[in-house]
Motif scaffolding. Structure first.
Motif, mmCIF file in Angstrom:
data_model
loop_
_atom_site.group_PDB
_atom_site.id
_atom_site.type_symbol
_atom_site.label_atom_id
_atom_site.label_comp_id
_atom_site.label_asym_id
_atom_site.label_seq_id
_atom_site.Cartn_x
_atom_site.Cartn_y
_atom_site.Cartn_z
ATOM 1 N N MET A 132 -7.646 0.351 -3.063
ATOM 2 C CA MET A 132 -7.818 0.387 -1.615
ATOM 3 C C MET A 132 -8.156 -1.011 -1.101
ATOM 4 S SD MET A 132 -7.737 2.858 0.692
ATOM 5 C CE MET A 132 -8.247 4.334 -0.152
ATOM 6 N N GLN A 133 -7.161 -1.667 -0.502
ATOM 7 C CA GLN A 133 -7.382 -3.045 -0.077
ATOM 8 C C GLN A 133 -6.779 -3.362 1.284
ATOM 9 O OE1 GLN A 133 -5.255 -4.311 -3.691
ATOM 10 N NE2 GLN A 133 -3.948 -5.580 -2.368
ATOM 11 N N ASN A 134 -5.997 -2.421 1.870
ATOM 12 C CA ASN A 134 -5.282 -2.707 3.116
ATOM 13 C C ASN A 134 -5.631 -1.720 4.218
ATOM 14 O OD1 ASN A 134 -2.848 -3.048 0.729
ATOM 15 N ND2 ASN A 134 -3.487 -4.852 1.878
ATOM 16 N N ILE A 135 -5.159 -2.017 5.425
ATOM 17 C CA ILE A 135 -5.252 -1.121 6.577
ATOM 18 C C ILE A 135 -3.841 -0.880 7.081
ATOM 19 C CG2 ILE A 135 -6.153 -0.791 8.910
ATOM 20 C CD1 ILE A 135 -8.405 -2.721 8.231
ATOM 21 N N ARG A 136 -3.495 0.373 7.304
ATOM 22 C CA ARG A 136 -2.174 0.708 7.829
ATOM 23 C C ARG A 136 -2.233 1.017 9.311
ATOM 24 N NH1 ARG A 136 0.589 6.361 7.171
ATOM 25 N NH2 ARG A 136 1.191 5.709 9.265
ATOM 26 N N GLY A 137 -1.099 0.835 9.991
ATOM 27 C CA GLY A 137 -1.003 1.172 11.398
ATOM 28 C C GLY A 137 -0.377 2.534 11.595
ATOM 29 N N GLY A 138 0.094 2.771 12.814
ATOM 30 C CA GLY A 138 0.737 4.038 13.117
ATOM 31 C C GLY A 138 2.127 4.106 12.511
ATOM 32 N N GLY A 139 2.770 5.250 12.670
ATOM 33 C CA GLY A 139 4.104 5.421 12.122
ATOM 34 C C GLY A 139 4.191 6.642 11.244
ATOM 35 N N PRO A 140 5.304 6.784 10.513
ATOM 36 C CA PRO A 140 5.481 7.955 9.639
ATOM 37 C C PRO A 140 4.348 8.080 8.639
ATOM 38 C CG PRO A 140 7.525 6.704 9.839
ATOM 39 C CD PRO A 140 6.454 5.873 10.470
ATOM 40 N N ALA A 141 4.100 9.306 8.197
ATOM 41 C CA ALA A 141 2.960 9.549 7.311
ATOM 42 C C ALA A 141 3.143 8.926 5.941
ATOM 43 C CB ALA A 141 2.731 11.061 7.163
ATOM 44 N N LYS A 142 4.388 8.984 5.385
ATOM 45 C CA LYS A 142 4.600 8.608 3.982
ATOM 46 C C LYS A 142 5.135 7.193 3.801
ATOM 47 C CE LYS A 142 3.565 12.289 1.437
ATOM 48 N NZ LYS A 142 2.637 12.215 0.296
ATOM 49 N N GLU A 143 6.143 6.813 4.581
ATOM 50 C CA GLU A 143 6.723 5.488 4.408
ATOM 51 C C GLU A 143 7.310 5.019 5.729
ATOM 52 O OE1 GLU A 143 10.094 5.350 1.769
ATOM 53 O OE2 GLU A 143 10.677 7.406 2.244
ATOM 54 N N GLY A 144 7.462 3.702 5.832
ATOM 55 C CA GLY A 144 7.998 3.137 7.059
ATOM 56 C C GLY A 144 6.931 2.674 8.027
ATOM 57 N N TYR A 145 5.655 2.806 7.666
ATOM 58 C CA TYR A 145 4.589 2.309 8.524
ATOM 59 C C TYR A 145 4.275 0.855 8.162
ATOM 60 C CZ TYR A 145 1.826 3.587 4.377
ATOM 61 O OH TYR A 145 1.340 3.702 3.099
ATOM 62 N N GLU A 146 3.566 0.194 9.061
ATOM 63 C CA GLU A 146 3.233 -1.218 8.858
ATOM 64 C C GLU A 146 1.828 -1.348 8.274
ATOM 65 O OE1 GLU A 146 2.788 -5.367 11.487
ATOM 66 O OE2 GLU A 146 3.229 -3.454 12.461
#
Length: 893
Positions: A205-219
């Motif tokens: 656990m080292q990053n923060i994700r943004g909005g977008g699809p739940a599984k893949e394609g998010y930033e």
């Protein structure tokens, strides 16, 4: 190795390696507005990963209870889908990282049973890593010794972990165990995930994700403040591996439930010969649904969820109804929960002993829900039978999808049962239309869920204030006024520098005397005042832990960031709130004294002068019981019991006898409020009076049902109780004056008046019926010849009731010429609707004139009866003449 032993070994291993054992959080995700239930072991630790809170330890381990609901319909069809599961996890908060996490997982997994390990064969373990995570590959290969051909690179959908919403994320490494060629082809996890069963996920656990699809394609939007470790070893999957069974349904915590269901139904589990659950016989799928859903229901009710029509309660209701339906489809039509739930409790209480001690409460909800659903099935069957009859009468062979959906959505009638029962009566169901309606419903649900998930982003402004300014200095227990400074100012979720007169904004103060709504207590009201400011506080919330946010309406002047203000709570408001909250505790204690210890509070709300309390109970309270509860409550008020507040650890509070209320979460240190010593001891964060007499009079104003096995009482306190009694007194006085009676005689006099009114209504109805029947000969004499049939088409006098219409039709038929074909058709209107009764004599029937067919001709195929007499209705009242015309036309044809 039994599941409880796996749990013990897991926790002991990590505790011996410097981890603090942290108890499981409750299944309901009360702390996260984006979630109904905790779906992963790391959820309770999210604030630590984000740096929003500092943990008391750098290493932790837990066995977290989890619920996942998106694929409820798939449960039992595959070996991977289940609702309740347990996630064994070890966590590092800025301490160790990849190398140590991988080493811990390998050592525990492959360590010998004798040394405390789990004893899996390391030569059958595969690992997957994120596409570009060369570091993880190097650790697995060079340090652990895993061959490169058993290390697989996979993409974001498989090996980048997140909760599916904006928040912490990171690359992961998953461990798979090769179960052998009986389970599928070789080639690793990418080829077959039935043969190669995932059992542990190591998340770096080292990053923060943004909005977008739940599984893949998010930033991936940034890095966390520290590198953390979050791992999850699936308890049920590890149990399946160590117990040598095919799937989670056959482990020691679930299989006994299935075996009991098999005993009840006389059906055998294990009809399928394949190891793959997706190829299972329908009966095996039903058995798995029963095993999974009964256990899940037990755990949910154990953590305070009760069946309802919304939110968490709806999920529980759906699980229970699917299990009950599955039992019935297997051929058992008696109540099943009393047979199955105790089996689940016996298996789960080894790890969760509170299930045994609380089983009386848990079972009361479960059994009550089953009773209610069996009535639903009975009612739904009646509706289905009617729909089938209507379909057949119209010449149809297919039940409409809309009717099937109505049965499913409105009445909770399972589609499987609709299909089966329709088939028994020779009909199919328009499944395509049904699925389309279900799809539309799911799309609406997904849209609602997506709207919920935006809440995490909305909280970011509060988290930023908390990180930059620190927690609110909360003084609600100590004072009604503070000198404060504005450290946050928001409008429509966005930070603003200044608010003008007329604006409604959210204000964060460095310190506040305001009580934020929580624990069922309404937020305080009051004001903010400055040199050129007057603002009204209309609501107070705590959107994130340790931060109090005030909703404020600016009435005069401006309010800017950094302003010094005087924050003051309305003293009368707070007094009323304290009376109501203490009154809630008193009523709860009185209920438990009168009804017994199982009458536990499951929810509450109180505001100045008013309280409501939901509690576990399966039947309506009698007037005598209500009076007794009210009397016990007011005796506690009269006795002026001391109210004390004590702080202690949660285990100490439980040993002390304090009641922990369902639907609440508690910190390590808890606040216990007691009234009269042991008479009332509850964990509570609300504001209270210092002696019970300060509550003032307490009056129960209502009692009702709020779901199966759950009742609600409402009460007034303080001045509101006095006003309520004053209104009751004035009402009795006014009634006494109107009817000319003494106050003490009002009830008997009103009963006498009502009885006389009922007698007069009955007498009038009798006279009207006689008057109508007396005209039967007159109506018969006016009959007209239609072909070979004498037809008396009559509009009944206004006010003719249903039974009288039928009597009139038969009497008119009796007055028609004997031996000649004759029909009496009578229409009547009531409540804006028209109905018709048709009676045909023997001679008419001999000419193939059928009363039932004539009614259906008038009502477009609807109605019921036989050749001699039939009736129907439900059309608008202004269509009454057309009904008679339709009968005449049908006879003429």
């Amino acid at each position: 190795m039994e599941t409880a032993e796996i749990q013990r070994r897991f926790l002991k291993f990590f505790e011996s390696n410097g981890h603090t054992v942290v108890p499981s959080a409750p299944l309901p995700a009360f702390e996260d507005p984006n979630l109904l239930f905790v779906p992963a072991g790391m959820v309770p630790f999210v604030p630590y990963f984000l740096g929003q809170a500092t943990p008391d330890w750098n290493r932790a381990t837990s066995v977290q209870k989890c619920i996942r609901t998106p694929d409820i319909d798939e449960v039992g069809k595959t070996s991977r889908h289940g609702t309740f599961f347990q996630m064994n996890g070890n966590f590092s908060f800025g301490d160790y990282f990849k190398e140590q996490a991988i080493r811990f997982a390998w050592d525990l997994t492959t360590g010998s049973v004798e040394s405390g390990g789990l004893g899996l064969d390391g030569d059958r373990i595969w690992a997957t890593v994120y596409l570009d995570d060369d570091e993880a590959i190097d650790i697995w290969h060079r340090q652990i010794g895993l061959p490169l051909d058993r290390i697989v690179r996979r993409g974001q959908a498989d090996n980048m972990w997140s909760m599916g919403i904006p928040g912490p994320c990171g690359p992961c490494s998953e461990l798979y165990y090769d179960r052998g060629p009986d389970y599928g082809p070789e080639g690793g996890p990418e080829v077959d995930e039935d043969r190669y069963l995932e059992f542990w996920n190591l998340v770096f656990m080292q990053n923060i994700r943004g909005g977008g699809p739940a599984k893949e394609g998010y930033e991936v939007t940034g890095d966390l403040p520290k590198k953390n470790i979050d791992t999850g070893m699936g308890m049920e999957r590890m149990a399946a591996l160590l117990q040598g069974v095919d799937n989670m349904y056959e482990t020691d915590q679930v299989r006994p439930i299935i075996d009991k269901a098999s005993q009840l139904t006389g059906k055998r589990y294990g009809v399928s010969t394949s190891h793959t659950a997706s190829e299972s016989h329908p009966d095996d799928i039903r058995f798995r649904v029963i095993g999974d859903h009964v256990r899940s229901s037990l755990m949910l009710i154990g953590d305070g969820v009760v069946p309802s029509n919304e939110g968490r309660g709806y999920v529980l209701r759906r699980l229970m109804r699917r299990a009950i339906r599955a039992v019935r489809l297997l051929g058992y039509d008696k109540p099943a929960m009393p047979e199955l739930l105790p089996v689940a409790m016996e298996r789960m209480s080894t790890a969760y002993p509170e299930l045994r001690t609380d089983f009386e409460r848990i079972s009361s909800y479960a059994y009550g829900e089953e009773e209610a659903f069996l009535q639903t099935l009975k009612h739904g069957t009646t509706i289905l039978d009617t729909a089938v009859s209507e379909t057949k009468s119209e010449g149809g062979r297919t039940l409409s999808g809309s009717k099937a959906f109505e049965l499913h959505d409105t009445y909770g009638f399972p589609i499987d049962l609709t299909l089966e029962m329709a088939e028994e009566q020779g009909l199919s169901v328009d499944q395509e239309a049904f699925r389309q309606l279900m799809t539309e419903q799911r799309q609406r649900a997904k849209a609602d869920a997506a709207a919920r998930k935006t809440g995490h982003a909305d909280l970011s402004a509060y988290w930023q204030i908390l990180q930059e300014q620190g927690p609110t200095d909360w003084k609600a227990y100590e004072t009604l006024e503070t000198e404060s400074r504005v450290i946050g100012l928001l409008k429509d979720g966005q930070s603003i520098p200044v608010a003008k007169s007329g604006d409604i904004v959210e204000v964060v103060l460095d310190r506040t005397p305001f009580y934020a709504e929580s624990g069922g207590q309404h937020a305080d009201a009051g004001k903010l005042v400055g040199p050129n400011l007057f603002a009204e506080v209309v609501d107070v919330q705590r959107p994130v832990k340790k931060l109090v946010v005030h909703k404020v309406r600016v009435l005069e002047g401006d309010l800017a960031l950094g302003d010094a203000v005087e924050a003051s709570v309305d003293g009368e408001w707070r007094l009323g709130a304290r009376q109501a909250h203490s009154g809630t505790h008193v009523v709860h204690a009185a209920l438990r004294e009168v009804l017994g210890p199982t009458a536990l509070q499951s929810g509450s709300f109180n505001r100045p002068g008013y309280l409501r309390l939901d509690f576990s109970w399966r039947s309506k309270l009698s007037d005598e019981t209500r009076s007794e509860v009210e009397e016990v409550s007011n005796k506690a008020v009269r006795d002026d019991l001391p109210v004390a507040v004590k702080y202690m650890t949660l285990p100490e509070a439980k040993d002390f006898g304090a009641v922990a209320l369902f639907g609440e979460t508690y910190d390590e240190t808890v606040r216990v409020v007691e009234i009269g010593g042991p008479w009332s001891r509850e964990l509570c964060g609300g504001t209270h009076v210092s002696h019970s007499a300060q509550i003032g009079p307490l009056v129960l104003t209502g009692e009702s049902s709020v779901g199966s096995g759950q009742r609600r009482v409402e009460a007034a306190t303080g001045m509101e109780a006095y006003r309520y009694l004053a209104r009751e007194r004035d009402l009795v006085s006014q009634i006494a004056e109107e009817i000319g009676a003494q106050r003490g005689d009002v009830l008997e006099r009103v009963r006498a008046i009502l009885q006389r009114s009922k007698d007069a209504e009955r007498e009038l109805a009798t006279l009207q019926a006689k008057a109508v029947s007396g005209r039967a000969a007159e109506f018969a004499a006016a009959a007209k010849q239609v072909g070979a049939v004498k037809v008396a088409a009559v509009q009944a006098p206004e006010g003719t009731k249903g039974g009288d219409v039928r009597n009139l039709a038969t009497q008119i038929r009796g007055h028609l010429p004997e031996g000649e074909p004759g029909v009496a058709a009578v229409v009547a209107t009531a409540g804006g609707k028209a109905s018709i009764v048709v009676a045909a004599n023997k001679a008419a029937q001999a000419q193939h004139v059928s009363a039932a067919q004539l009614v259906k001709a008038a009502l477009s195929g609807k109605g019921g009866g036989n050749d001699e007499i039939a009736q129907g209705g439900g059309v608008p009242a202004d269509q009454a003449p057309q009904l008679l015309d339709a009968v005449v036309r049908a006879i003429a044809a």
